[in-house]
Design an enzyme around this catalytic site. Structure first.
Site, mmCIF file in Angstrom:
data_model
loop_
_atom_site.group_PDB
_atom_site.id
_atom_site.type_symbol
_atom_site.label_atom_id
_atom_site.label_comp_id
_atom_site.label_asym_id
_atom_site.label_seq_id
_atom_site.Cartn_x
_atom_site.Cartn_y
_atom_site.Cartn_z
ATOM 1 N N LYS A 131 -41.840 -5.502 -7.496
ATOM 2 C CA LYS A 131 -43.008 -4.845 -8.095
ATOM 3 C C LYS A 131 -43.880 -5.865 -8.837
ATOM 4 O O LYS A 131 -45.102 -5.896 -8.695
ATOM 5 C CB LYS A 131 -42.541 -3.748 -9.054
ATOM 6 C CG LYS A 131 -43.564 -3.278 -10.052
ATOM 7 C CD LYS A 131 -44.700 -2.519 -9.388
ATOM 8 C CE LYS A 131 -45.885 -2.406 -10.320
ATOM 9 N NZ LYS A 131 -46.891 -1.475 -9.847
ATOM 10 N N CYS B 161 -52.074 -3.235 -15.421
ATOM 11 C CA CYS B 161 -51.029 -3.697 -14.499
ATOM 12 C C CYS B 161 -51.186 -5.174 -14.177
ATOM 13 O O CYS B 161 -50.361 -5.991 -14.557
ATOM 14 C CB CYS B 161 -51.093 -2.886 -13.206
ATOM 15 S SG CYS B 161 -51.055 -1.127 -13.523
HETATM 16 N N1 SAJ Z 1 -60.408 -7.400 -9.208
HETATM 17 C C1 SAJ Z 1 -61.179 -8.521 -8.966
HETATM 18 N N2 SAJ Z 1 -61.342 -8.918 -7.671
HETATM 19 C C2 SAJ Z 1 -60.794 -8.224 -6.629
HETATM 20 C C3 SAJ Z 1 -60.020 -7.080 -6.890
HETATM 21 C C4 SAJ Z 1 -59.832 -6.692 -8.206
HETATM 22 O O1 SAJ Z 1 -61.688 -9.185 -9.879
HETATM 23 O O2 SAJ Z 1 -61.019 -8.623 -5.496
HETATM 24 C C5 SAJ Z 1 -60.196 -6.967 -10.596
HETATM 25 C C6 SAJ Z 1 -60.668 -5.550 -10.854
HETATM 26 O O3 SAJ Z 1 -62.034 -5.513 -11.163
HETATM 27 C C7 SAJ Z 1 -59.790 -5.152 -12.026
HETATM 28 C C8 SAJ Z 1 -58.473 -5.894 -11.741
HETATM 29 O O4 SAJ Z 1 -58.800 -6.899 -10.825
HETATM 30 O O5 SAJ Z 1 -60.325 -5.620 -13.252
HETATM 31 C C9 SAJ Z 1 -57.352 -5.026 -11.206
HETATM 32 O O6 SAJ Z 1 -57.823 -4.096 -10.244
HETATM 33 P P1 SAJ Z 1 -57.018 -3.733 -8.909
HETATM 34 O O7 SAJ Z 1 -57.777 -2.705 -8.184
HETATM 35 O O8 SAJ Z 1 -56.693 -4.975 -8.178
HETATM 36 O O9 SAJ Z 1 -55.617 -3.183 -9.419
HETATM 37 P P2 SAJ Z 1 -55.124 -1.998 -10.422
HETATM 38 O O10 SAJ Z 1 -54.698 -2.653 -11.702
HETATM 39 O O11 SAJ Z 1 -56.097 -0.881 -10.518
HETATM 40 O O12 SAJ Z 1 -53.819 -1.467 -9.635
HETATM 41 C C10 SAJ Z 1 -52.784 -2.399 -9.304
HETATM 42 C C11 SAJ Z 1 -52.416 -2.196 -7.839
HETATM 43 N N3 SAJ Z 1 -51.579 -3.305 -7.368
HETATM 44 C C12 SAJ Z 1 -51.845 -3.927 -6.216
HETATM 45 O O13 SAJ Z 1 -52.773 -3.652 -5.490
HETATM 46 C C13 SAJ Z 1 -50.887 -5.026 -5.829
HETATM 47 C C14 SAJ Z 1 -51.656 -0.888 -7.698
HETATM 48 O O14 SAJ Z 1 -51.170 -0.739 -6.376
HETATM 49 C C15 SAJ Z 1 -50.470 -0.857 -8.678
HETATM 50 O O15 SAJ Z 1 -49.754 0.384 -8.587
HETATM 51 C C16 SAJ Z 1 -51.034 -0.956 -10.060
HETATM 52 O O16 SAJ Z 1 -51.701 -2.210 -10.173
HETATM 53 C C17 SAJ Z 1 -49.893 -0.825 -11.054
HETATM 54 O O17 SAJ Z 1 -49.764 0.236 -11.675
HETATM 55 O O18 SAJ Z 1 -49.055 -1.747 -11.137
#
Ligand code: SAJ
Length: 425
Positions: free
Chosen positions: A205, A259
């Site tokens: 995870k 996360c």
């Molecule tokens: N972000 C970027 N660039 C990107 C993608 C995201 O800067 O290309 C930023 C977003 O703006 C945000 C952060 O990253 O600030 C996180 O966003 P996210 O959509 O990547 O992830 P979370 O935190 O909403 O959800 C994640 C997910 N993990 C993965 O995709 C590996 C989700 O599946 C998990 O269940 C969740 O964390 C968790 O609860 O752990």
């Protein structure tokens, strides 16, 4: 015999939808939460979490009598613990809520029950402090009760679909725990149920979110490099991603949420001397808000006294969640630098329209790519502003359209950002 009663501890963005889905599958579900207003809302069939279709599912579950809520866990055959695991100021894991939940479960736990930990935790937590706390009532894990770690991996904004559709890791402390936990998830998960041990499940995870954090850090590092070298990182990423085995994520103003900005620290804490890349990725991403302030300086000269409107406050697009949001950090940094900052977010609801929020501003900074911002008309926006300058930190604005409306467009990761600085000396 199949287990039919479930007590879900923690009615947050994982526990609540899980409780509602289990209730809709005919389980007798009790949701426990230490927050009295959450309990009151859930008991009334209302949700405090903005997620599509969750309200209908929840109100149906409560009306049918299959889902009840209260402050403390009640007797059940299965316990699912889904409480937050934040980090402390020193980046160490704060397991207070996990331990508190285990203590409250221990008071009603009996022989033959199954306890599942869904919260994201540092490696070793399930067989360590979580098990020890449950065993305080005299029962022994593996002998008297079953224990498993089954981490959640759903994406906020798409919770219900992912809760059902995603593959699920089932990490029992022994064979019987794994099999019994798999039986519970089989009732609603359509994805594969992948069986392993508890500690491997914990690490897997953390590896998922760390993969994303490091990937985004690399994209952010290239954004800075591209600015210096006079290249457009967005074009370069698009080209690199045409390689069949390359997939860069997107640069931006930083990484937020509860996360991805948190979980890598659990690994750093477990092996600080070895997790070098992981901790560097964290610092690269954490430095992005300050870089956005630097870009704002390049756009307007001195930000002190400048009226700056920021678009978006949440940690990512199209969610209403502000936790660890880099957009909030950018706003704080800008204010500390003396700027007069006006914020707007269509989901959080900041009161005025985007058009009103930009009135008199000399810089517009797009911090979150909410879908609603696709409908902005740069001509209308520009007519309200004191100077037509926009800084796009997400690489989403159509430059041609904004430039045609008279805007100077700066984009994070794009040559113009530093060329301008040279121009302005
Ligand atoms: N972000 C970027 N660039 C990107 C993608 C995201 O800067 O290309 C930023 C977003 O703006 C945000 C952060 O990253 O600030 C996180 O966003 P996210 O959509 O990547 O992830 P979370 O935190 O909403 O959800 C994640 C997910 N993990 C993965 O995709 C590996 C989700 O599946 C998990 O269940 C969740 O964390 C968790 O609860 O752990």
């Amino acid at each position: 015999m199949a287990k039919r009663s479930v007590c879900v501890v923690g009615l947050g963005y994982i526990g609540l939808p899980t409780a509602a889905i289990l209730a809709s599958r005919g389980f007798e579900v009790f949701g426990a939460d230490i927050n009295a207003s959450t309990v009151a809302e859930v008991a009334a069939g209302r949700t405090h979490i903005r997620e599509s279709k969750l309200d209908t599912l929840l109100s149906g579950a409560v009306k049918s009598g299959h889902l009840r809520a209260g402050a403390r866990p009640v007797v059940a055959e299965v316990f699912i613990v889904a409480v937050p695991t934040p980090i402390r100021d020193d980046h160490g894991a704060n397991l207070d809520m996990v331990v508190g939940a285990a203590l409250s479960v221990a008071q009603v736990l009996k022989g033959g029950d199954l306890v599942i930990l869904e919260s994201t935790v540092p490696p070793g937590t399930t067989i360590g402090i979580f098990r020890e706390t449950l065993e305080r009532n005299g029962l022994v894990a593996g002998r008297d009760f079953l224990l498993a770690h089954c981490p959640e991996r759903v994406l906020p904004g798409n919770l219900l679909a992912e809760l059902i559709g995603n593959d699920r890791i089932i990490g029992g402390i022994d064979e019987a725990s794994t099999k019994t936990a798999a039986d519970v998830y089989r009732t609603f998960v359509r994805g594969a149920l992948v069986e392993t041990d508890a500690t491997t499940a914990e690490l897997a995870k953390l590896m998922e979110n760390t993969y994303r954090d490091v990937n985004i850090a690399l994209a952010n590092e290239f954004a800075l490099i591209a600015e210096r070298l006079g290249i457009d990182v967005w074009d370069a990423i698009t080209h690199a991603n045409r390689h069949p085995r390359v997939n860069y994520l997107r640069p931006g103003p930083g990484v937020g949420g509860h996360c991805i900005a948190v979980d890598p620290w659990f690994i750093v804490e477990a092996a600080p001397d070895l997790a070098r890349l992981i901790s560097t990725a964290r610092s690269v991403n954490d430095a992005m808000p300050e870089h956005v302030v630097e870009l704002a300086r390049r756009a307007v000269g001195d930000v002190a006294g400048a009226v700056i409107t920021t678009l978006g406050l949440t940690y990512k697009a199209n969610v209403g969640d502000l936790r660890e949001s880099p957009a909030v950090t950018v706003v704080e940094h800008l204010r500390r630098a003396g700027a007069v900052v006006r914020t707007h977010d269509p989901i959080v609801g900041t009161g005025e329209s985007a058009e009103d929020a930009v009135a008199g501003a000399s810089l517009l900074v797009l911090l979150v790519d909410h879908a609603a911002y696709g409908a902005l008309d740069p001509r209308v926006i520009g007519s309200q502003m004191q100077a037509r300058v926009v800084l796009d930190t997400r690489g989403v604005l159509d430059r041609d359209v904004w430039e045609a409306a008279g805007f100077r467009v700066l984009t994070l990761g794009r040559a113009g950002a530093s060329v301008l600085v040279r121009g302005q000396g």
